[in-house]
Design a protein around this motif. Structure first.
Motif, PDB file in Angstrom:
ATOM      1  N   TRP A 145       0.756  -1.255   0.064  1.00 29.39           N
ATOM      2  CA  TRP A 145       0.054  -0.091   0.100  1.00 29.39           C
ATOM      3  C   TRP A 145       0.767   1.210  -0.027  1.00 29.39           C
ATOM      4  O   TRP A 145       1.797   1.240   0.656  1.00 29.39           O
ATOM      5  N   ALA A 146       0.417   2.244  -0.518  1.00 29.18           N
ATOM      6  CA  ALA A 146       0.913   3.561  -0.613  1.00 29.18           C
ATOM      7  C   ALA A 146      -0.041   4.810  -0.781  1.00 29.18           C
ATOM      8  O   ALA A 146      -1.081   4.456  -1.132  1.00 29.18           O
ATOM      9  N   ASN A 147       0.481   5.897  -0.265  1.00 29.70           N
ATOM     10  CA  ASN A 147      -0.415   6.989  -0.454  1.00 29.70           C
ATOM     11  C   ASN A 147      -0.672   7.230  -2.183  1.00 29.70           C
ATOM     12  O   ASN A 147       0.401   7.082  -2.666  1.00 29.70           O
ATOM     13  N   ASN A 148      -1.722   7.465  -2.652  1.00 26.40           N
ATOM     14  CA  ASN A 148      -2.053   7.534  -4.176  1.00 26.40           C
ATOM     15  C   ASN A 148      -1.046   8.720  -4.603  1.00 26.40           C
ATOM     16  O   ASN A 148      -0.810   8.563  -5.600  1.00 26.40           O
ATOM     17  N   ALA A 163      -1.420  -1.230  -4.457  1.00 24.26           N
ATOM     18  CA  ALA A 163      -2.587  -0.289  -4.559  1.00 24.26           C
ATOM     19  C   ALA A 163      -2.355   0.785  -3.838  1.00 24.26           C
ATOM     20  O   ALA A 163      -1.547   0.970  -3.079  1.00 24.26           O
ATOM     21  N   VAL A 164      -3.366   1.895  -3.896  1.00 25.04           N
ATOM     22  CA  VAL A 164      -3.044   3.225  -3.450  1.00 25.04           C
ATOM     23  C   VAL A 164      -4.323   3.400  -2.722  1.00 25.04           C
ATOM     24  O   VAL A 164      -5.414   3.035  -3.083  1.00 25.04           O
ATOM     25  N   ILE A 165      -4.094   4.675  -1.615  1.00 26.56           N
ATOM     26  CA  ILE A 165      -5.058   5.116  -1.025  1.00 26.56           C
ATOM     27  C   ILE A 165      -4.931   6.582  -0.769  1.00 26.56           C
ATOM     28  O   ILE A 165      -3.831   7.004  -0.550  1.00 26.56           O
ATOM     29  N   SER A 191      -9.266   8.778   7.710  1.00 25.79           N
ATOM     30  CA  SER A 191     -10.796   8.350   8.148  1.00 25.79           C
ATOM     31  C   SER A 191     -10.597   6.876   8.497  1.00 25.79           C
ATOM     32  O   SER A 191     -11.061   5.849   7.712  1.00 25.79           O
ATOM     33  N   PRO A 192     -10.053   6.621   9.759  1.00 24.42           N
ATOM     34  CA  PRO A 192      -9.934   5.163  10.172  1.00 24.42           C
ATOM     35  C   PRO A 192     -11.251   4.204   9.858  1.00 24.42           C
ATOM     36  O   PRO A 192     -11.206   3.147   9.283  1.00 24.42           O
ATOM     37  N   GLU A 193     -12.523   4.641  10.092  1.00 30.57           N
ATOM     38  CA  GLU A 193     -13.688   4.006   9.614  1.00 30.57           C
ATOM     39  C   GLU A 193     -13.961   3.761   8.319  1.00 30.57           C
ATOM     40  O   GLU A 193     -14.664   2.690   8.086  1.00 30.57           O
ATOM     41  N   PHE A 194     -13.345   4.428   7.388  1.00 30.53           N
ATOM     42  CA  PHE A 194     -13.432   4.173   5.942  1.00 30.53           C
ATOM     43  C   PHE A 194     -12.230   3.484   5.612  1.00 30.53           C
ATOM     44  O   PHE A 194     -12.207   2.257   4.496  1.00 30.53           O
ATOM     45  N   ALA A 195     -11.011   3.931   6.000  1.00 26.27           N
ATOM     46  CA  ALA A 195      -9.585   3.346   5.544  1.00 26.27           C
ATOM     47  C   ALA A 195      -9.808   1.797   5.681  1.00 26.27           C
ATOM     48  O   ALA A 195      -9.415   0.922   4.672  1.00 26.27           O
ATOM     49  N   ARG A 205     -12.137  -0.414   5.932  1.00 24.39           N
ATOM     50  CA  ARG A 205     -13.095  -1.004   5.027  1.00 24.39           C
ATOM     51  C   ARG A 205     -12.628  -1.066   3.537  1.00 24.39           C
ATOM     52  O   ARG A 205     -12.766  -2.014   2.723  1.00 24.39           O
ATOM     53  N   TYR A 206     -11.924   0.034   3.248  1.00 26.46           N
ATOM     54  CA  TYR A 206     -11.338   0.327   1.858  1.00 26.46           C
ATOM     55  C   TYR A 206     -10.561  -0.625   1.591  1.00 26.46           C
ATOM     56  O   TYR A 206     -10.419  -1.383   0.241  1.00 26.46           O
ATOM     57  N   MET A 207      -9.454  -0.861   2.637  1.00 21.51           N
ATOM     58  CA  MET A 207      -8.225  -1.890   2.418  1.00 21.51           C
ATOM     59  C   MET A 207      -8.954  -3.369   2.313  1.00 21.51           C
ATOM     60  O   MET A 207      -8.383  -4.202   1.631  1.00 21.51           O
ATOM     61  N   GLN A 208      -9.720  -3.586   3.141  1.00 21.42           N
ATOM     62  CA  GLN A 208     -10.324  -4.920   3.248  1.00 21.42           C
ATOM     63  C   GLN A 208     -11.103  -5.102   2.047  1.00 21.42           C
ATOM     64  O   GLN A 208     -10.823  -6.312   1.420  1.00 21.42           O
ATOM     65  N   LEU A 209     -11.989  -4.370   1.453  1.00 25.15           N
ATOM     66  CA  LEU A 209     -12.561  -4.579   0.133  1.00 25.15           C
ATOM     67  C   LEU A 209     -11.495  -4.895  -0.897  1.00 25.15           C
ATOM     68  O   LEU A 209     -11.816  -5.764  -1.904  1.00 25.15           O
ATOM     69  N   THR A 210     -10.551  -4.208  -1.055  1.00 21.05           N
ATOM     70  CA  THR A 210      -9.507  -4.372  -2.012  1.00 21.05           C
ATOM     71  C   THR A 210      -8.835  -5.702  -2.037  1.00 21.05           C
ATOM     72  O   THR A 210      -8.646  -6.234  -2.996  1.00 21.05           O
ATOM     73  N   ARG A 211      -8.463  -5.996  -0.660  1.00 20.52           N
ATOM     74  CA  ARG A 211      -7.864  -7.619  -0.472  1.00 20.52           C
ATOM     75  C   ARG A 211      -8.906  -8.515  -0.919  1.00 20.52           C
ATOM     76  O   ARG A 211      -8.798  -9.625  -1.598  1.00 20.52           O
TER      77      ARG A 211
END
Length: 331
Positions: free
Chosen positions: A26-29, A139-141, A148-152, A154-160
């Motif tokens: 993972w990396a910042n986009n 992947a990037v974020i 936003s931990p509550e979104f981050a 889920r974002y990473m989980q769904l990508t995996r």
């Protein structure tokens, strides 16, 4: 023809990863973006082409368009001024179309890819997704989601999960990776080779530097490409400015709708940046009631954003190179 088991199988150009687990770096986009200039004319070549084209118009003989002898050339001020005239449309602009620049753009999400390949004047080569296994692709974020931990999470989980399903479908060998790739998210990265002549490259930079309409990643790509060009061709600095107002945004922000009111003919996402704050507007004329960098996640408490840090560094580099060019030209 029949199959022949006595033949030696070909060596495929890609790695086969059937049965291997997925991995994701993972990396910042924005921090993931890299621009490498892999091919360009030398400054001497650019000066020569510009001189030949401009001087040919009124030459009495073919030799009259030749530049000074090599021993006398040494990037003389007169040749630089001639190229600057070309870049500023004070002389025949055709030489810009003779100068090609090839970049390798990496760390691109698929969103950036869709923007880059819209520029039909370019020539492209892409990292393949059809017969290359993508289970280990990075992947990037974006920073706002990182903040936003509550979104981050889920974002990473769904990508995996999407990558895991891709790998399972590919491993089954009853679903081609050409079909399995449809599940993969836009946040996965790729790289492209992009070639533009100088005239189209300057147009690309002007369009994509617009911080009101274009996304932050596009802004940085424009800045990084400008930095690379000015580094090898300092005269190009006269045709590149990141301080001018974004006129498309300004002109399309509030347009009479013919019914006594107003509408937008552009992209009214954010309030105008200081350099564009030249007109009256209602706070709700935009989708978000804020400037772009102020929308940065639920846990952001202010300060310098990732974009601002990278942008400011690029601007310092560009301004430094511009200053050296101006010193050379006696400005």
């Amino acid at each position: 023809m029949p199959q022949n088991n006595n033949l030696t199988p070909v060596n495929l150009p890609m790695a086969l990863k059937f049965g291997e687990p997925c991995s994701t770096q993972w990396a910042n986009n924005l921090e993931a973006l890299k621009v490498e200039l892999v091919d360009s004319p030398t400054r001497t070549q650019a000066l020569n082409v510009a001189w030949q084209y401009v001087k040919a118009t009124w030459a009495d003989s073919p030799d009259d368009s030749n530049p000074p002898l090599a021993a006398e050339m040494n990037f003389t001020r007169s040749m630089s001024m001639n190229l600057e005239d070309v870049l500023s449309f004070r002389a025949l602009p055709t030489p810009m179309e003779c100068l090609g620049f090839t970049f390798k753009l990496s760390g691109l999400s698929f969103q950036e890819v869709t923007h880059i390949i819209r520029h039909r004047a370019g020539s492209f080569a892409a990292q393949c997704t059809g017969d290359r296994d993508l289970r280990d692709d990075p992947a990037v974020i974006p920073e706002a989601i990182q903040n936003s931990p509550e979104f981050a999470q889920r974002y990473m989980q769904l990508t995996r999960q999407c990558k895991s399903l891709y790998a399972e479908m590919t491993d089954s060998k009853v679903i081609s990776m050409m079909d399995a790739r449809m599940i993969l998210p836009k946040c996965m990265t790729s790289f492209y080779l992009m070639r533009l002549n100088l005239k189209d490259l300057l147009g690309f930079i002007r369009q994509r530097q617009d911080r009101q309409i274009q996304p932050a990643a596009d802004n940085l790509l424009a800045a990084y490409m400008a930095r690379e060009v000015i580094n090898v061709l300092p005269e190009a600095s006269v045709a590149i400015s990141f301080n001018k107002p974004d006129m498309h945004y300004i002109k399309t922000f509030r347009v009479p709708d013919g019914k006594g009111g107003h509408t937008s003919r552009g992209t009214n996402l954010y309030w105008p940046e200081p350099k564009n704050d030249t007109f009256e507007y209602h706070p709700e004329d935009t989708i978000y009631q804020a400037r772009r960098e102020d929308i940065n996640g639920t846990n952001w408490s202010g300060g310098t954003t990732v974009f601002e840090k990278l942008w400011n560094t690029a601007m310092l580099d560009i301004n430094s190179m511009k200053a050296k060019c101006n010193e050379f030209m006696g400005r």
